[in-house]
Motif scaffolding. Structure first.
Motif, PDB file in Angstrom:
ATOM      1  N   LYS A 247     -33.128   4.599 -10.086  1.00 42.71           N
ATOM      2  CA  LYS A 247     -31.575   4.241 -10.696  1.00 42.71           C
ATOM      3  C   LYS A 247     -31.033   4.558  -9.098  1.00 42.71           C
ATOM      4  CE  LYS A 247     -28.748   7.434 -11.116  1.00 42.71           C
ATOM      5  NZ  LYS A 247     -27.757   8.150 -11.378  1.00 42.71           N
ATOM      6  N   ASN A 248     -31.252   6.299  -8.242  1.00 40.48           N
ATOM      7  CA  ASN A 248     -30.591   6.449  -7.425  1.00 40.48           C
ATOM      8  C   ASN A 248     -30.809   5.199  -6.058  1.00 40.48           C
ATOM      9  OD1 ASN A 248     -29.884   8.999  -8.291  1.00 40.48           O
ATOM     10  ND2 ASN A 248     -31.596  10.184  -7.783  1.00 40.48           N
ATOM     11  N   LYS A 249     -32.463   4.990  -5.997  1.00 37.68           N
ATOM     12  CA  LYS A 249     -32.776   4.184  -5.002  1.00 37.68           C
ATOM     13  C   LYS A 249     -31.422   2.335  -5.357  1.00 37.68           C
ATOM     14  CE  LYS A 249     -35.111   1.560  -2.528  1.00 37.68           C
ATOM     15  NZ  LYS A 249     -34.913   0.195  -2.040  1.00 37.68           N
ATOM     16  N   LYS A 250     -31.598   2.124  -6.763  1.00 39.99           N
ATOM     17  CA  LYS A 250     -30.510   1.337  -6.441  1.00 39.99           C
ATOM     18  C   LYS A 250     -29.088   1.342  -6.292  1.00 39.99           C
ATOM     19  CE  LYS A 250     -30.423  -2.527 -10.679  1.00 39.99           C
ATOM     20  NZ  LYS A 250     -31.165  -3.093 -11.564  1.00 39.99           N
ATOM     21  N   ASN A 251     -28.506   2.399  -6.316  1.00 40.77           N
ATOM     22  CA  ASN A 251     -27.458   3.030  -6.171  1.00 40.77           C
ATOM     23  C   ASN A 251     -27.167   2.691  -4.852  1.00 40.77           C
ATOM     24  OD1 ASN A 251     -26.948   3.366  -8.557  1.00 40.77           O
ATOM     25  ND2 ASN A 251     -26.402   5.759  -8.907  1.00 40.77           N
ATOM     26  N   VAL A 252     -28.246   3.800  -3.932  1.00 43.61           N
ATOM     27  CA  VAL A 252     -28.000   3.938  -2.857  1.00 43.61           C
ATOM     28  C   VAL A 252     -28.394   2.424  -1.865  1.00 43.61           C
ATOM     29  CG1 VAL A 252     -29.253   4.562  -0.620  1.00 43.61           C
ATOM     30  CG2 VAL A 252     -28.503   5.969  -2.483  1.00 43.61           C
ATOM     31  N   ASP A 253     -28.846   1.413  -2.544  1.00 43.68           N
ATOM     32  CA  ASP A 253     -29.100  -0.033  -1.897  1.00 43.68           C
ATOM     33  C   ASP A 253     -27.175  -0.506  -2.169  1.00 43.68           C
ATOM     34  OD1 ASP A 253     -31.426   0.327  -1.095  1.00 43.68           O
ATOM     35  OD2 ASP A 253     -32.865  -1.057  -2.978  1.00 43.68           O
ATOM     36  N   TYR A 254     -27.491  -0.649  -3.718  1.00 49.58           N
ATOM     37  CA  TYR A 254     -26.004  -0.655  -3.534  1.00 49.58           C
ATOM     38  C   TYR A 254     -24.995  -0.779  -2.417  1.00 49.58           C
ATOM     39  CZ  TYR A 254     -21.164  -2.364  -6.153  1.00 49.58           C
ATOM     40  OH  TYR A 254     -19.905  -3.149  -6.081  1.00 49.58           O
ATOM     41  N   LEU A 255     -24.454   0.502  -2.086  1.00 48.22           N
ATOM     42  CA  LEU A 255     -23.767   0.962  -1.331  1.00 48.22           C
ATOM     43  C   LEU A 255     -23.479   1.110  -0.028  1.00 48.22           C
ATOM     44  CD1 LEU A 255     -23.391   4.990  -2.793  1.00 48.22           C
ATOM     45  CD2 LEU A 255     -21.763   2.763  -3.743  1.00 48.22           C
ATOM     46  N   ASN A 256     -24.669   0.778   0.439  1.00 45.71           N
ATOM     47  CA  ASN A 256     -25.244   0.150   2.178  1.00 45.71           C
ATOM     48  C   ASN A 256     -24.793  -1.554   2.098  1.00 45.71           C
ATOM     49  OD1 ASN A 256     -26.470   2.552   3.555  1.00 45.71           O
ATOM     50  ND2 ASN A 256     -27.832   1.924   1.656  1.00 45.71           N
ATOM     51  N   GLU A 257     -24.333  -1.826   0.911  1.00 45.29           N
ATOM     52  CA  GLU A 257     -23.965  -2.750   0.908  1.00 45.29           C
ATOM     53  C   GLU A 257     -22.277  -3.560   0.798  1.00 45.29           C
ATOM     54  OE1 GLU A 257     -25.702  -6.592   0.560  1.00 45.29           O
ATOM     55  OE2 GLU A 257     -27.304  -5.194   1.233  1.00 45.29           O
ATOM     56  N   VAL A 258     -21.686  -2.341   0.066  1.00 42.60           N
ATOM     57  CA  VAL A 258     -20.304  -2.430  -0.155  1.00 42.60           C
ATOM     58  C   VAL A 258     -20.128  -2.031   0.969  1.00 42.60           C
ATOM     59  CG1 VAL A 258     -18.463  -1.370  -0.911  1.00 42.60           C
ATOM     60  CG2 VAL A 258     -20.314  -2.043  -2.637  1.00 42.60           C
ATOM     61  N   VAL A 259     -20.504  -0.746   2.190  1.00 42.52           N
ATOM     62  CA  VAL A 259     -20.086  -0.347   3.153  1.00 42.52           C
ATOM     63  C   VAL A 259     -19.779  -1.945   4.290  1.00 42.52           C
ATOM     64  CG1 VAL A 259     -20.664   0.530   5.235  1.00 42.52           C
ATOM     65  CG2 VAL A 259     -21.023   1.788   2.982  1.00 42.52           C
ATOM     66  N   LYS A 260     -20.863  -2.352   4.103  1.00 36.65           N
ATOM     67  CA  LYS A 260     -21.135  -3.847   5.203  1.00 36.65           C
ATOM     68  C   LYS A 260     -19.893  -4.593   4.725  1.00 36.65           C
ATOM     69  CE  LYS A 260     -25.683  -4.258   5.231  1.00 36.65           C
ATOM     70  NZ  LYS A 260     -26.612  -5.236   4.241  1.00 36.65           N
ATOM     71  N   ARG A 261     -18.495  -4.623   3.614  1.00 37.84           N
ATOM     72  CA  ARG A 261     -17.480  -5.484   3.761  1.00 37.84           C
ATOM     73  C   ARG A 261     -16.166  -4.797   4.351  1.00 37.84           C
ATOM     74  NH1 ARG A 261     -17.344  -4.701  -3.308  1.00 37.84           N
ATOM     75  NH2 ARG A 261     -19.629  -5.825  -4.086  1.00 37.84           N
ATOM     76  N   GLY A 262     -16.277  -3.300   4.451  1.00 37.97           N
ATOM     77  CA  GLY A 262     -15.067  -3.349   5.270  1.00 37.97           C
ATOM     78  C   GLY A 262     -14.176  -2.782   3.777  1.00 37.97           C
ATOM     79  N   ARG A 263     -13.517  -2.286   4.510  1.00 43.93           N
ATOM     80  CA  ARG A 263     -11.440  -2.305   3.820  1.00 43.93           C
ATOM     81  C   ARG A 263     -11.609  -2.720   2.549  1.00 43.93           C
ATOM     82  NH1 ARG A 263      -6.870  -2.031   4.818  1.00 43.93           N
ATOM     83  NH2 ARG A 263      -6.754   0.023   4.038  1.00 43.93           N
ATOM     84  N   GLY A 264     -11.538  -4.327   2.954  1.00 45.29           N
ATOM     85  CA  GLY A 264     -11.458  -4.880   2.173  1.00 45.29           C
ATOM     86  C   GLY A 264      -9.738  -5.709   2.174  1.00 45.29           C
ATOM     87  N   ALA A 265      -9.364  -6.707   0.906  1.00 47.25           N
ATOM     88  CA  ALA A 265      -7.853  -7.108   1.571  1.00 47.25           C
ATOM     89  C   ALA A 265      -7.063  -6.574   0.069  1.00 47.25           C
ATOM     90  CB  ALA A 265      -8.122  -8.575   2.372  1.00 47.25           C
ATOM     91  N   ARG A 266      -8.228  -5.963  -0.627  1.00 52.24           N
ATOM     92  CA  ARG A 266      -6.985  -6.472  -2.051  1.00 52.24           C
ATOM     93  C   ARG A 266      -6.015  -4.817  -2.158  1.00 52.24           C
ATOM     94  NH1 ARG A 266     -12.489  -7.486  -2.916  1.00 52.24           N
ATOM     95  NH2 ARG A 266     -12.756  -9.324  -4.300  1.00 52.24           N
ATOM     96  N   ALA A 267      -4.861  -5.134  -3.342  1.00 54.28           N
ATOM     97  CA  ALA A 267      -3.508  -3.589  -2.805  1.00 54.28           C
ATOM     98  C   ALA A 267      -4.818  -2.776  -3.062  1.00 54.28           C
ATOM     99  CB  ALA A 267      -2.814  -4.506  -4.196  1.00 54.28           C
TER     100      ALA A 267
END
Ligand code: NAP
Length: 470
Positions: A247-267
């Motif tokens: 579970k922890n591994k899955k969370n950390v892998d996902y968070l690493n993916e999210v970091v790559k997205r940057g700050r995004g353009a949503r309001a």
């Protein structure tokens, strides 16, 4: 005459009608070797506990477990007494007169505190109250969150309740329109000015309590960007060990993916931060204006668990609302032994213990969060309740039940009437259920709940049809 037979059925009172109470009733009723009569009590006129008052309105699938509970409730030998509060309308001693065994399934109705200055300022509330508010719980319907005056919110804690609360704040309200969210909450969310939500974990990403599906839902919102700084999810040696848990591994892998997205353009932005503990809720003119946090480092505690410790670096987040989502705790009931430290009923594996001798009290049991504390998903409660029911059967065989000649079981309704209590039967509930779904239909929602107990009773008493008071 032996108990649990056709000649003399076992009589059990289940106090609380949430998942754990229904799973206990199910385990008793479905046992082919036992003849049992179950009376289920709830302080509210409505059954289903956290499934009705806790599960988020945009998680309707989770609520389908109600179909299982309804089957149990419609089984001969089962009665529902809603709107009856143990310790107020009816006492433990009353129950002991009628039943052979009592099961407490009362959940955790209060919440843990942070213990920091300013925590009780206006604008600093428990997630329990926010969840209860949007779910139309009678206790919380009058809360005021002033979302039309708040741009930044801090949600403290990163468990699944924090995920629910964050999602409801970050989501486009149009997705909530067809759900069973309370009408006043939907109206307030439509006016909301919230554009930034700080989600604060005191430990690191590898210790986060959220489930992968829940954080991924936040990361998948159309209306908000999940923003994480790379340095916030760097793992130290201690944390690497925690990755052994999938579970922890899955969370950390996902968070690493999210970091790559940057700050995004949503309001809207959901800013997930780790290693951050609140140290003070700052209020200006009596209302929350900021949250002071301290940076933490991870340390191993004396039991070898990963804990956190402040390192003396502080930061102030300019927020107008603080929602603490750091876990729940039980509320003691008069006459039922309570473990103050753990915030739950004093028990051993589900057998209620006498506080002085620490030995089991005959005929008294506990299930769910009031037994083990606030952990696990709804399904976790099934195995937990079955385990307690197995002990009940073991004790029944050994004749360790509530002693005394039992009063006629059929006279329970008379006792309640004598006390002037307008109890709600399961048939009554079905009538309310129909009225709620009917009201929902006219508004394009699956249900429009009654949120005031008086309104519920007025409908049942034929005084009112389906008009909610606000
Ligand atoms: P939880 O999972 O125990 O999370 C509590 C969070 O509060 C943790 O992040 C914890 O951090 C943090 N915390 C505790 N004390 C703190 C303090 N003094 N300062 C800062 N942070 C603190 O509890 P929950 O979110 O209330 O959920 C309760 C249960 O219901 C869980 O089992 C959850 O999975 C379940 N639930 C499930 C769903 C779903 O499936 N959709 C929805 C809601 C709830 P530490 O880890 O460092 O202690």
């Amino acid at each position: 005459m032996s108990l649990g037979t056709k000649e003399r059925p076992l009589r059990v009172a289940v106090v609380g009608s949430g998942p754990s109470g229904f799973y206990a009733a199910e385990a008793l009723i479905r046992d082919p070797n036992l003849t049992v009569q179950v009376d289920m009590y709830d302080r509210l006129p409505t059954p289903y506990g956290l499934v009705r008052g806790g599960v988020a309105p945009d998680h309707q699938k989770i609520k389908s477990v109600i179909l299982v509970y309804e089957k149990v409730a419609l089984t001969p030998g089962f009665r529902f007494f809603g709107n009856v509060k143990l310790g107020k309308d009816i006492q433990i001693e009353d129950l002991k007169r009628f039943y052979d065994q009592i099961v407490y399934a009362v959940g955790n109705e209060s919440d843990r505190k942070l213990g920091v200055p300013g925590e009780d300022s206006a604008g600093s509330y428990s997630a329990t109250s926010f969840v209860g508010w949007y779910n139309g719980h009678p206790d919380w319907r009058r809360m005021e969150f002033n979302l039309d005056q708040v741009e930044r919110v801090a949600v403290v804690g990163v468990g699944n309740v924090a995920m629910d609360v964050t999602r409801i704040l970050a989501e486009d309200p149009k997705h909530l329109e067809p759900t069973d969210i309370a009408d006043y909450a939907l109206a307030e969310l439509r006016k909301s000015k919230v554009k930034e939500i700080y989600l604060l974990g005191r430990r690191g990403p590898a210790q986060a309590a959220f489930s992968p599906a829940e954080i991924q839902e936040i990361g998948g919102l159309e209306s908000a960007d999940l923003v994480i700084n790379a340095q916030d999810i760097e793992l130290d040696e201690t944390s690497r060990e925690d990755l052994a848990d999938p579970k922890n591994k899955k969370n950390v892998d996902y968070l690493n993916e999210v970091v790559k997205r940057g700050r995004g353009a949503r309001a809207k932005k959901v800013r997930l931060r780790f290693l951050a503990s609140p140290v003070e809720v700052i209020a200006t003119a009596g209302r929350v204006s900021a949250l002071k946090i301290e940076k933490n480092k991870l340390v191993k505690d004396e039991k070898g668990r990963v804990a956190c410790r402040g390192i003396g670096q502080f930061e102030t987040l300019p927020v107008g609302l603080v929602l603490r989502s750091v876990g729940y705790r039980g509320i003691p009931i008069a006459g039922v032994p309570f473990d103050e430290k753990a915030g739950k009923i004093l028990n051993d594996q589900g057998r209620v213990l006498d506080p002085a001798s620490k030995t089991p009290r005959f005929g008294e049991y506990v299930v769910g969060w009031s037994k083990r504390g606030p952990s696990g998903l709804i399904g976790t409660n099934r195995a937990d309740s079955v385990a307690t029911v197995n002990l009940m059967k073991e004790d029944l065989k050994a004749n360790k039940v509530l002693s005394g000649n039992k009063e006629n079981f059929e006279t329970v309704p008379d006792l309640l009437k004598k006390k002037n209590i307008r109890f709600v039967t399961f048939q009554d509930w079905k009538q309310l259920d129909q009225a709620e779904t009917g009201r929902g239909k006219t508004r394009g929602k699956i249900r429009e709940k009654f949120t005031a107990i008086d309104d519920m009773l007025a409908v049942l008493n034929g005084v009112a049809k389906a008009v909610p008071t606000t």
